[in-house]
Design a protein around this motif. Structure first.
Motif, PDB file in Angstrom:
ATOM      1  N   ILE A  33      34.672  40.196  39.895  1.00 48.51           N
ATOM      2  CA  ILE A  33      33.861  41.128  39.122  1.00 48.51           C
ATOM      3  C   ILE A  33      32.401  40.932  39.487  1.00 48.51           C
ATOM      4  CG2 ILE A  33      33.178  41.897  36.819  1.00 48.51           C
ATOM      5  CD1 ILE A  33      35.777  40.739  35.752  1.00 48.51           C
ATOM      6  N   PRO A  50      32.895  49.216  45.592  1.00 52.06           N
ATOM      7  CA  PRO A  50      33.513  50.201  44.701  1.00 52.06           C
ATOM      8  C   PRO A  50      32.464  50.895  43.853  1.00 52.06           C
ATOM      9  CG  PRO A  50      33.854  47.975  43.873  1.00 52.06           C
ATOM     10  CD  PRO A  50      33.212  47.829  45.217  1.00 52.06           C
ATOM     11  N   ILE A  53      30.939  50.928  37.696  1.00 55.99           N
ATOM     12  CA  ILE A  53      31.552  51.458  36.487  1.00 55.99           C
ATOM     13  C   ILE A  53      30.530  52.129  35.575  1.00 55.99           C
ATOM     14  CG2 ILE A  53      32.803  50.837  34.382  1.00 55.99           C
ATOM     15  CD1 ILE A  53      34.507  50.793  36.905  1.00 55.99           C
ATOM     16  N   LEU A  81      40.834  48.882  36.394  1.00 56.04           N
ATOM     17  CA  LEU A  81      40.740  47.820  37.383  1.00 56.04           C
ATOM     18  C   LEU A  81      41.388  48.213  38.701  1.00 56.04           C
ATOM     19  CD1 LEU A  81      41.436  44.626  35.240  1.00 56.04           C
ATOM     20  CD2 LEU A  81      39.257  45.353  36.215  1.00 56.04           C
ATOM     21  N   LYS A  82      42.442  48.975  38.637  1.00 57.15           N
ATOM     22  CA  LYS A  82      43.123  49.414  39.856  1.00 57.15           C
ATOM     23  C   LYS A  82      42.419  50.609  40.488  1.00 57.15           C
ATOM     24  CE  LYS A  82      47.599  51.000  41.608  1.00 57.15           C
ATOM     25  NZ  LYS A  82      47.107  52.263  42.169  1.00 57.15           N
ATOM     26  N   TYR A  84      39.332  51.792  40.103  1.00 59.84           N
ATOM     27  CA  TYR A  84      37.908  51.687  40.422  1.00 59.84           C
ATOM     28  C   TYR A  84      37.576  50.345  41.081  1.00 59.84           C
ATOM     29  CZ  TYR A  84      37.259  55.899  37.667  1.00 59.84           C
ATOM     30  OH  TYR A  84      37.324  57.193  37.196  1.00 59.84           O
ATOM     31  N   SER A  85      38.504  49.857  41.879  1.00 61.70           N
ATOM     32  CA  SER A  85      38.273  48.607  42.608  1.00 61.70           C
ATOM     33  C   SER A  85      38.669  48.800  44.058  1.00 61.70           C
ATOM     34  CB  SER A  85      39.087  47.462  41.984  1.00 61.70           C
ATOM     35  OG  SER A  85      40.479  47.711  42.078  1.00 61.70           O
ATOM     36  N   ARG A  93      40.922  41.913  44.609  1.00 63.17           N
ATOM     37  CA  ARG A  93      40.370  43.218  44.272  1.00 63.17           C
ATOM     38  C   ARG A  93      38.993  43.003  43.641  1.00 63.17           C
ATOM     39  NH1 ARG A  93      43.817  47.145  45.396  1.00 63.17           N
ATOM     40  NH2 ARG A  93      42.273  48.658  44.714  1.00 63.17           N
ATOM     41  N   VAL A  95      35.780  44.712  41.509  1.00 61.59           N
ATOM     42  CA  VAL A  95      35.266  45.777  40.657  1.00 61.59           C
ATOM     43  C   VAL A  95      33.784  45.500  40.427  1.00 61.59           C
ATOM     44  CG1 VAL A  95      35.928  44.570  38.525  1.00 61.59           C
ATOM     45  CG2 VAL A  95      35.549  47.038  38.488  1.00 61.59           C
ATOM     46  N   THR A  96      32.976  46.568  40.489  1.00 55.53           N
ATOM     47  CA  THR A  96      31.530  46.441  40.318  1.00 55.53           C
ATOM     48  C   THR A  96      31.115  47.089  39.010  1.00 55.53           C
ATOM     49  OG1 THR A  96      31.108  46.434  42.701  1.00 55.53           O
ATOM     50  CG2 THR A  96      29.278  47.050  41.277  1.00 55.53           C
TER      51      THR A  96
END
Length: 243
Positions: A33, A50, A53, A81-82, A84-85, A93, A95-96
């Motif tokens: 993250i 990515p 968010i 999580l899926k 947007y990663s 994976r 995620v930002t």
């Protein structure tokens, strides 16, 4: 392993986060993250970043409500999580989170609720690495219990040491007891010892100034790929916090 990595800007948080996340991802599933508004973790991993968010305003309004309207305190985020990663390594994976989009425009409650729910969802995974800014806004009392440890990256400067003290106080306030220091960019043992005395945080690893890491920064390549020493110290950090 669930680690939050923080410290003053520019001390090497993203570099250490990427090295640890990459090592885990080469062996098993891990969620990384990027919680720093500077959003450097994707570049440090040498992967596509990515979509942040916080810039998905329609998604946040749909799931968490809008400022001045009805708020959803526990928004649905299981699919985020899926969707947007982006993948990295064999099983990672990323995620930002991104910077706040509504600064100065009023209440940020919907966004905050959404981000907190997203972090909580991520912490359901077995392995999570959080690259954070100096604050700990993404961690509350509910998520603190799920963290194995917080690592504060410290460089040899008074400002960095003072930031470490502030982070330690904030982390203690929300119940994070396992707080360690990672001493970065030191030139010699005398300098390292001076920082250890002033930091008042258990230092689990010390990493000197690394030419390969510096060169990667200038060339825009991944320091994890360029520096064998960085990859090795990431393993040492994981071993230290696992004891």
């Amino acid at each position: 392993m669930k680690l939050a990595i923080t410290g003053k800007g520019g001390v090497g948080k993203s570099t250490l986060s990427a090295a640890i996340a990459q090592h885990i991802a080469d062996q098993r599933e891990v969620i990384a993250i990027d919680g720093d508004p500077d959003m450097n973790l994707a570049g440090t991993l040498d992967i596509e970043r990515p979509a942040p968010i916080t810039r998905e305003t329609s998604l946040i309004e749909d799931r968490a409500g809008s400022s001045g309207g009805l708020l959803q305190m526990q928004p649905e985020v299981e699919d985020v999580l899926k969707d947007y990663s982006v993948p990295f390594g064999a099983a990672g994976r990323l995620v930002t989170i991104g910077p706040p989009e509504g600064g100065g425009t009023g209440c940020m409650c919907p966004e905050n609720n959404f981000i907190r729910a997203l972090v909580n969802q991520a912490l359901d995974a077995d392995d999570v690495i959080m690259d954070m800014e100096a604050g700990i806004e993404h961690l509350g009392r509910g998520t603190a219990d799920d963290m194995d440890a917080m690592i504060v990256v410290i460089e040899p400067s008074r400002a960095s040491i003072e930031t470490a003290h502030q982070i330690q106080s904030l982390a203690n306030d929300i119940g994070i007891d396992e707080i360690y220091g990672f001493l970065n960019k030191v030139r010699d043992e005398a300098e390292a010892e001076l920082v250890r005395e002033q930091a008042d945080i258990p230092i689990i690893e010390t990493f000197g100034y690394d030419e390969d890491v510096a060169a990667a920064g200038l060339q825009g390549t991944s320091p994890v790929e360029e520096s064998e020493a960085l990859r090795a110290v990431a393993v040492d950090v994981l071993d230290a916090v696992s004891e």
